[in-house]
Design an enzyme around this catalytic site. Structure first.
Site, short mmCIF file in Angstrom:
data_model
loop_
_atom_site.label_atom_id
_atom_site.label_comp_id
_atom_site.label_asym_id
_atom_site.label_seq_id
_atom_site.Cartn_x
_atom_site.Cartn_y
_atom_site.Cartn_z
N ASP A 232 -53.43 60.96 -4.08
CA ASP A 232 -52.82 59.91 -3.77
C ASP A 232 -53.47 58.92 -4.57
O ASP A 232 -54.83 58.98 -4.94
CB ASP A 232 -52.60 59.38 -2.32
CG ASP A 232 -51.49 58.46 -2.33
OD1 ASP A 232 -50.88 57.95 -3.20
OD2 ASP A 232 -50.91 58.03 -1.11
C1 BGC Z 1 -48.47 55.75 -2.37
C2 BGC Z 1 -47.73 57.14 -2.92
C3 BGC Z 1 -47.31 56.87 -4.24
C4 BGC Z 1 -48.63 56.21 -5.24
C5 BGC Z 1 -48.07 55.96 -6.58
C6 BGC Z 1 -49.53 55.40 -3.28
O1 BGC Z 1 -49.86 54.11 -2.73
O2 BGC Z 1 -49.11 56.00 -1.17
O3 BGC Z 1 -46.85 57.49 -2.09
O4 BGC Z 1 -46.70 57.96 -5.06
O5 BGC Z 1 -49.07 55.07 -4.52
O6 BGC Z 1 -47.47 54.61 -6.53
#
Ligand code: BGC
Length: 759
Positions: A232
């Protein structure tokens, strides 16, 4: 590109080049390597629309992305209980990605809704892992059919936003397997997402990113995952430990910092270069899978896709209550009250936020209906009563035949990155509904929210539609359902408790400091409310229709099966009403008697069927071992306890209409190991060794105890005596049974013999 060619490419790379491939080039691109002609690929959020950002990249939806189409968020699309629809939605998203050159769309998000308070519940599907995994699988199938990857997320046990980057979810093995891993498992095994996104949090103390057990042993070893694991955004804590655990791609770029650590670790011998090679192989495999299957003819037709979003919205809106008020007639004077009638809340905040190319409100959809009036009623960014708006709303309600109040949660109440503090709607909106109901007997409430709310006004209104966060076309779908052009067919993918305090995680959400204990175990959602026989506001699986369905002829392919066999279940469903409609036929399995603590019932199948008035269709389900099994932590595997199970077919988890029983015989004998501490009852249960014990001393024990009993009290019955003996450890018999002529050594020999006999 064939694996052999990829390996060949890797063999030509320097260590530094390989390390560079293991992290992004920037926020949204994988690293390219011009020397060897390796292209960069783009990834984008996700999950219910394309959030493609070029300039001013961020991951929390603060800066704008390209104009795109916002589909209903996960809370709504899961309510459709419609796999085909989700696959179609996926095909549309996949096509949009092809048109925009996006290799992987970052979703679906399948985390279990452990508490109604999780700020991101609007993106997630369900409190039930079977439903979550089926819906996710259907979406993945559609997206990937267009040769675009998905990133099922957030793996694992990321069920709250509070301290999501550091909190440790303390979850026992069985609960992880039956609830939290299960939400990912079927989708991953069956639909093979190209990538998996590991979550920020820790699981039982170990960061998801560093957790080899989940990222490698279970994901690749047990489930056969062959894509890349991506962090993530910002989830990397210790790059070298992460790589060893199975985290292939770090996102976003660490600007070379972590690449250098990888190089250093290989050079100083703490990291095997083969681990780096494998990660690069996983990443390049997906990079080329996309690059070599580009569809250069794909066109992102936003207007066409808006209509598709509307179709999904039509099946995502749940009719919760209908006391003969809906559908409305266009000849009725109807007051649309509430800001969300004109400016619907249709998506949540954070990384999934779509820059919608257009939005249809219910008021716009009602443009041709001259009998509709509008009053704003409340201001949604302040929790204060606006007396002028309230007075206008009451006037409009009085002058109409029906008042439809469009209410819900404002943006600030639920979003990625923080949790809700309570389950209330804004006081000003609750008050508005109460006041409208005082001047108008015919009130319908249309809710816009990503997660359950308390409804203190429920008895005073005649109808409630849960529109969830229904995407940019939600207004059209709402209008059509209100006026009966579309027959509602969605069902709740989660329980609406009466109040927050009823929720099983209430005492342990969001935990203390950096620890959250999942003490409710497997009893999440309806598994808990059913077991406790609690009243709920609306149960899991609930949703009304404008027609009626009747169920009959439930048949099983066998009365008795082995746990290795499949069982086929047939049931007839008839539309007994006067309108065409779709019904979600739900199948639950209940273990009638069990030594293991189990939920009352669990969802193991669902099918959505379309029926014309008077039409009957036979719905078929196939059940297998998993449908009857629980996770046994002794053998670390799924296990079925032999015995009778009830197959329940229902309209909801609380409206079971037909049932049938089946005997399931386990083909696996659980290992038993006796010690002198084993209770007598457990020994007697096992026929292989019971006679040994009986023969040697069980009778003496009972006789001597019986004699004592007769003398002391007639109140102790033989039944009581047996019950008392059942739990006595074998060693206890020595003390209570008088002179049996055996001592502890002899007893131990006997126990050893029993263990040998039992093998
Ligand atoms: C989120 C993800 C997301 C990623 C990219 C993160 O903060 O938890 O779900 O895909 O950012 O934007």
């Amino acid at each position: 590109m064939k694996m052999k060619q990829i390996k060949e490419l890797i063999s030509q790379m320097t260590l530094e080049e390989k390390a560079s491939i293991c992290s992004g080039a920037d926020f949204w691109h994988t690293e390219k390597l011009e020397r060897l002609g390796i292209p960069a690929t783009m990834v984008s959020d996700g999950p219910h629309g394309l959030r493609k950002q070029d300039e001013g990249a961020d991951h929390l939806g603060i800066n704008d992305s390209i104009k795109a189409v916002c589909f209903p968020a996960g809370c709504g699309s899961a309510a459709s209980f419609n796999r085909e629809l989700l696959t179609e939605m996926g095909e549309t998203l996949g096509n949009e990605c092809q048109a925009e050159g996006v290799s992987v769309i970052l979703g679906p998000a399948v985390n279990i809704k452990r508490s109604p308070l999780c700020g991101r519940n609007f993106e997630y599907y369900s409190e039930d892992p079977y439903l979550a995994s089926q819906i996710a699988g259907a979406l993945i199938k559609g997206i990937q059919s267009k040769n675009v990857g998905t990133s099922i997320k957030h793996f694992l046990a990321n069920n709250q936003e509070n301290r999501r980057m550091s909190v440790s979810a303390e979850v026992d093995e069985r609960t992880l397997r039956e609830i939290y891993l299960a939400a990912f498992e079927t989708a991953i095994k069956e639909q093979k997402p190209w990538t998996v996104m590991c979550s920020y949090n820790r699981i039982n103390g170990v960061y998801a990113a560093e957790n080899k057990k989940y990222l490698t042993d279970i994901l690749r070893g047990e489930w056969g995952f062959d894509g890349y694991v991506v962090s993530d955004w910002g989830a990397v804590n210790d790059r070298v430990a992460d790589l060893k655990a199975g985290l292939d791609l770090e996102m976003p770029s660490s600007n070379g910092m972590n690449d250098a650590l990888i190089v250093e670790a290989v050079k100083n011998g703490t990291l095997d270069e083969k681990v780096v090679d494998e990660a690069v192989e996983h990443i390049l495999n997906i990079v080329y899978r996309f690059e070599e299957n580009r569809d250069k003819t794909a066109v992102f037709d936003r207007d066409k896709d808006h209509e598709k979003a509307r179709k999904v919205a039509e099946e995502s809106i749940v009719l919760l209550k209908n006391d003969d008020i809906l559908p409305l007639c266009e000849s009725q004077k109807v007051a649309f009250i509430g800001k969300y009638a004109q400016k619907p809340r249709y998506q949540g905040g954070g990384s999934s936020h779509i820059n919608s190319h257009k939005v249809t409100s219910a008021m716009e959809a009602a443009a041709d209906n001259a009998n509709i009036t509008y009053a704003q009623g409340y201001v949604d960014n302040k929790n204060e009563v606006d007396e002028v708006l309230l007075a206008e709303a009451l006037e409009a309600a009085k002058n109409a035949d029906v008042a439809v109040v469009f209410a819900g949660l404002p943006d600030v109440f639920e979003s990625e990155a923080y949790d809700r503090k309570h389950m209330h709607m804004p006081d000003c909106q609750n008050l508005l509904i109460e006041k409208v109901a005082e001047v108008q007997p015919n009130v319908v409430v249309v809710l816009h929210n990503g997660s359950p709310v308390e409804m203190p006004w429920l008895p005073k209104v005649k109808g409630v539609l849960e529109a969830y966060l229904g995407g940019q076309a939600v207004g059209g779908a709402e209008y059509d359902i209100l006026f009966g052009k579309v027959n509602p067919s969605a069902k709740l993918p989660e329980t609406f408790p009466i109040q927050l305090e009823d929720n099983p995680s209430y005492l342990n959400f969001p935990g203390e400091g950096d620890t959250v204990e999942y003490r409710e175990g497997i009893f999440v959602g309806y598994r808990y409310y059913d077991k406790k026989k609690m009243n709920v506001l609306f149960p899991f699986g609930h949703g009304l229709s404008y027609t009626e369905f009747a169920y009959s002829n439930l048949k099983l392919s066998a009365e008795s099966i082995k746990d290795t066999d499949e069982l086929t279940v047939f049931v007839d469903v008839t539309n007994t009403g006067t309108r065409e409609g779709k019904e979600v036929v739900q199948l639950y399995v209940s273990d009638k008697e069990s030594f293991v603590i189990r939920p009352v019932k669990e969802l193991k199948g669902f099918e959505k069927v379309f029926l014309m008035p008077g039409e009957t269709k036979t719905v078929t389900f196939t059940l297998n071992k998993r449908s009857f099994a629980y996770y046994n932590t002794q053998i670390h595997d799924w296990h079925v306890e032999s015995g009778s199970f009830t197959i329940m077919i229902g309209k909801s988890s609380r409206d079971i209409v037909v049932t049938a029983d089946v005997e399931v015989h386990s083909t696996v004998e659980l290992p038993v190991f006796y010690t002198t501490d084993t209770p007598l009852g457990d020994v007697i249960k096992n026929e292989k060794v019971a006679d040994m014990i009986r023969g040697l001393f069980a009778n003496n024990v009972l006789d001597s105890q019986n004699a004592a009993t007769e003398a002391s009290s007639e109140a102790i019955t033989a039944e009581m005596m047996e019950a008392q003996m059942r739990d006595m450890p074998l060693r206890g018999v020595l003390s209570f049974a008088g002179d049996l002529g055996i001592d502890m050594n002899k007893l131990q020999e006997l126990v050893d013999q029993m263990n040998r006999m039992n093998q």
